[in-house]
Design a protein around this motif. Structure first.
Motif, short mmCIF file in Angstrom:
data_model
loop_
_atom_site.label_atom_id
_atom_site.label_comp_id
_atom_site.label_asym_id
_atom_site.label_seq_id
_atom_site.Cartn_x
_atom_site.Cartn_y
_atom_site.Cartn_z
N UNK A 1 30.73 22.56 -90.99
CA UNK A 1 32.06 23.08 -91.29
C UNK A 1 33.08 22.00 -91.67
N UNK A 2 32.59 20.82 -91.99
CA UNK A 2 33.48 19.80 -92.54
C UNK A 2 34.13 18.88 -91.55
N UNK A 3 33.81 19.02 -90.26
CA UNK A 3 34.41 18.15 -89.25
C UNK A 3 33.36 17.75 -88.21
N UNK A 4 33.62 16.61 -87.58
CA UNK A 4 32.84 16.15 -86.43
C UNK A 4 33.76 16.02 -85.23
N UNK B 1 47.55 13.34 -77.26
CA UNK B 1 46.77 13.36 -78.49
C UNK B 1 47.65 12.94 -79.66
N UNK B 2 47.00 12.32 -80.62
CA UNK B 2 47.72 11.78 -81.79
C UNK B 2 46.93 12.12 -83.05
N UNK B 3 47.65 12.52 -84.08
CA UNK B 3 47.03 12.89 -85.36
C UNK B 3 47.50 12.01 -86.49
N UNK B 4 46.58 11.73 -87.40
CA UNK B 4 46.87 11.35 -88.77
C UNK B 4 46.01 12.28 -89.62
N UNK B 5 46.33 12.47 -90.89
CA UNK B 5 45.60 13.47 -91.69
C UNK B 5 44.08 13.35 -91.58
N UNK B 6 43.47 14.46 -91.15
CA UNK B 6 42.02 14.52 -91.04
C UNK B 6 41.44 13.83 -89.82
N UNK B 7 42.31 13.34 -88.90
CA UNK B 7 41.81 12.63 -87.72
C UNK B 7 42.64 12.96 -86.49
N UNK B 8 41.97 13.03 -85.36
CA UNK B 8 42.63 13.22 -84.07
C UNK B 8 41.99 12.32 -83.04
N UNK C 1 37.97 10.47 -73.51
CA UNK C 1 38.39 10.20 -74.89
C UNK C 1 37.74 11.25 -75.78
N UNK C 2 38.55 11.79 -76.68
CA UNK C 2 38.10 12.91 -77.50
C UNK C 2 38.56 12.65 -78.94
N UNK C 3 37.66 12.86 -79.89
CA UNK C 3 37.94 12.59 -81.29
C UNK C 3 37.53 13.79 -82.15
N UNK C 4 38.27 14.02 -83.21
CA UNK C 4 37.89 14.98 -84.24
C UNK C 4 38.21 14.34 -85.57
N UNK C 5 37.33 14.47 -86.55
CA UNK C 5 37.63 13.91 -87.87
C UNK C 5 36.90 14.70 -88.95
N UNK C 6 37.54 14.75 -90.12
CA UNK C 6 36.94 15.42 -91.27
C UNK C 6 35.90 14.51 -91.90
N UNK C 7 34.77 15.09 -92.29
CA UNK C 7 33.72 14.28 -92.90
C UNK C 7 32.67 15.18 -93.51
N UNK D 1 40.06 22.14 -88.72
CA UNK D 1 41.35 22.01 -89.42
C UNK D 1 42.56 22.19 -88.51
N UNK D 2 42.39 22.89 -87.39
CA UNK D 2 43.49 23.05 -86.44
C UNK D 2 43.71 21.78 -85.63
N UNK D 3 42.63 21.18 -85.16
CA UNK D 3 42.75 19.97 -84.35
C UNK D 3 43.03 18.74 -85.19
N UNK D 4 42.50 18.68 -86.39
CA UNK D 4 42.70 17.53 -87.27
C UNK D 4 43.16 18.01 -88.64
N UNK D 5 44.41 18.49 -88.75
CA UNK D 5 44.91 19.01 -90.03
C UNK D 5 44.81 17.97 -91.14
#
Length: 380
Positions: free
Chosen positions: A174-177, A193-200, A210-216, A338-342
């Protein structure tokens, strides 16, 4: 009663839950697990709505789960300088009841260890169906024949691969890890939590230290190599501001890194002959907070239908699917990536604003409860 000798692959959540109900109904159960032992700790998992709590109550573990609950914890959303932008309420992330995955797994293991057989450090290598059962070979143990086989072994199900076909035919990226990392460093008592586009990146709280989400796009890596996974995180999050460099260095020192894709399982049927799927193996992992509830309710329904059918697996599997597929549709329609890492700064701001509007937040939570209760539980 026929077909009473059942093999379950997977000793996480779905497997021990099913083992509980099957032994309750008089089946003989063996659980095989690739890991050498139960995994302690882990991220927090949650239950939503009356249906989930009813299943826990009927299992007789509701009070113990409540005793060990982590409690919903508010999480601050911050900017690059650490200033608070919004607050994600604990009841939004923690549902009606939240507990560490390892604690829940241990509770169910302890309830079933004396009534069924657990085999750790082993895995199924082949399944051959015969008129009277399924011949199963293992990596280490000698081959055995079982009446039925259940794949409760997660999104990367070995049983699904052996009985249905390769993972690529059924699992949709689905486009994210996401990544869960057990770090020793203390990043403060307040989860942030802190976001930059496509990353959390997030630290603190029960979901994971520690928790990460990123588009890939899909990545090629060894799911059992923590060092390789840590290096992927370091590469993806290099250059990200806030406290991300500190968190990444802590990840490099950690021995407990879990990285996986947010994915859906698209499968036309949950069973093939004498083999059936349960939990993430059948429904997928969209990280929406429904996976544990689906596994627990699914185990209750599958075991109940096998008992009601007198062990007639054809009738029981068909009824399990008829009841459960509409309920599991939330896993087919959700994607929290997309909600966690817009993907853009504007979408990050829009997501943050939602947490300032109690009406919208309450509406989302009520919708979640409605999905979680959208099934009639029989009294088997």
């Amino acid at each position: 009663m026929r077909n009473t000798n059942v093999l379950i692959s997977g000793a996480g959540i779905a497997g021990p839950a099913l083992a509980h109900w099957l032994t309750h109904h008089g089946f003989t159960v063996t659980v095989v697990e690739k890991a050498p032992h139960l995994r302690p700790g882990g991220q927090a998992v949650d239950f939503k709505g009356e249906t989930h709590l009813t299943v826990l109550s009927r299992m007789g573990i509701l009070d113990e789960v409540r005793r060990l609950q982590t409690g919903g914890t508010d999480q601050e959303i911050v900017d690059a300088n650490g200033r608070r932008l919004a607050v994600m309420p604990g009841e939004f992330t923690g549902g009606a009841l939240e507990i560490l995955r390892g604690d829940l797994s241990r509770i169910m293991y302890e309830r079933t260890a004396s009534s069924c057989e657990y085999v750790f450090g082993d895995s199924i290598t082949s399944l051959t169906e015969t008129p009277g059962g399924v011949e199963v070979t293992f990596e280490r143990a000698t081959s055995r024949t079982f009446d039925l086989v259940v794949g409760a072994d997660g999104i990367h199900s070995n049983v699904r691969r052996l009985a249905f076909g390769p993972e690529r035919d059924y699992v949709r990226h689905l486009g994210h890890y996401y990544a869960l990392v057990d770090v020793e460093e203390d990043f403060g008592a307040v989860p942030r939590m802190y976001n930059e586009p496509g990353r959390l990146v997030a630290v603190g709280g029960p979901k994971a230290p520690a928790f990460f989400v990123f588009a890939s796009e899909p990545l090629d890596y060894d799911r059992y190599d923590a060092r390789q996974q840590a290096e992927i995180l370091a590469r993806v999050f290099t250059g990200m501001r806030w406290r991300t460099p500190e968190v990444v260095e802590a990840v490099r020192r950690s021995r407990d890194v879990y990285l996986d894709a947010i994915s859906q399982v698209r499968i036309d049927r949950y069973s093939a002959g004498r083999t059936v799927l349960l939990g993430d193996a059948a429904f997928g992992n969209t990280l929406g907070g429904f996976g544990t509830g689906l596994a627990m309710v699914g185990a209750y329904v599958l075991a109940g239908e096998l008992a009601a059918a007198g062990g007639d697996h054809r009738r029981a599997f068909a009824e399990y699917e008829r009841q459960f597929r509409p309920y599991a549709r939330i896993s087919q329609n959700g994607n929290t990536g997309p909600f966690l890492a817009p993907a853009t700064p504007m979408r990050i701001r829009m997501r943050n604003r939602m947490f300032k509007h109690r009406f919208l937040l309450g509406l989302m939570m009520r919708m979640g409860d409605r999905f979680a209760t959208d099934i009639h539980l029989k009294s088997y």
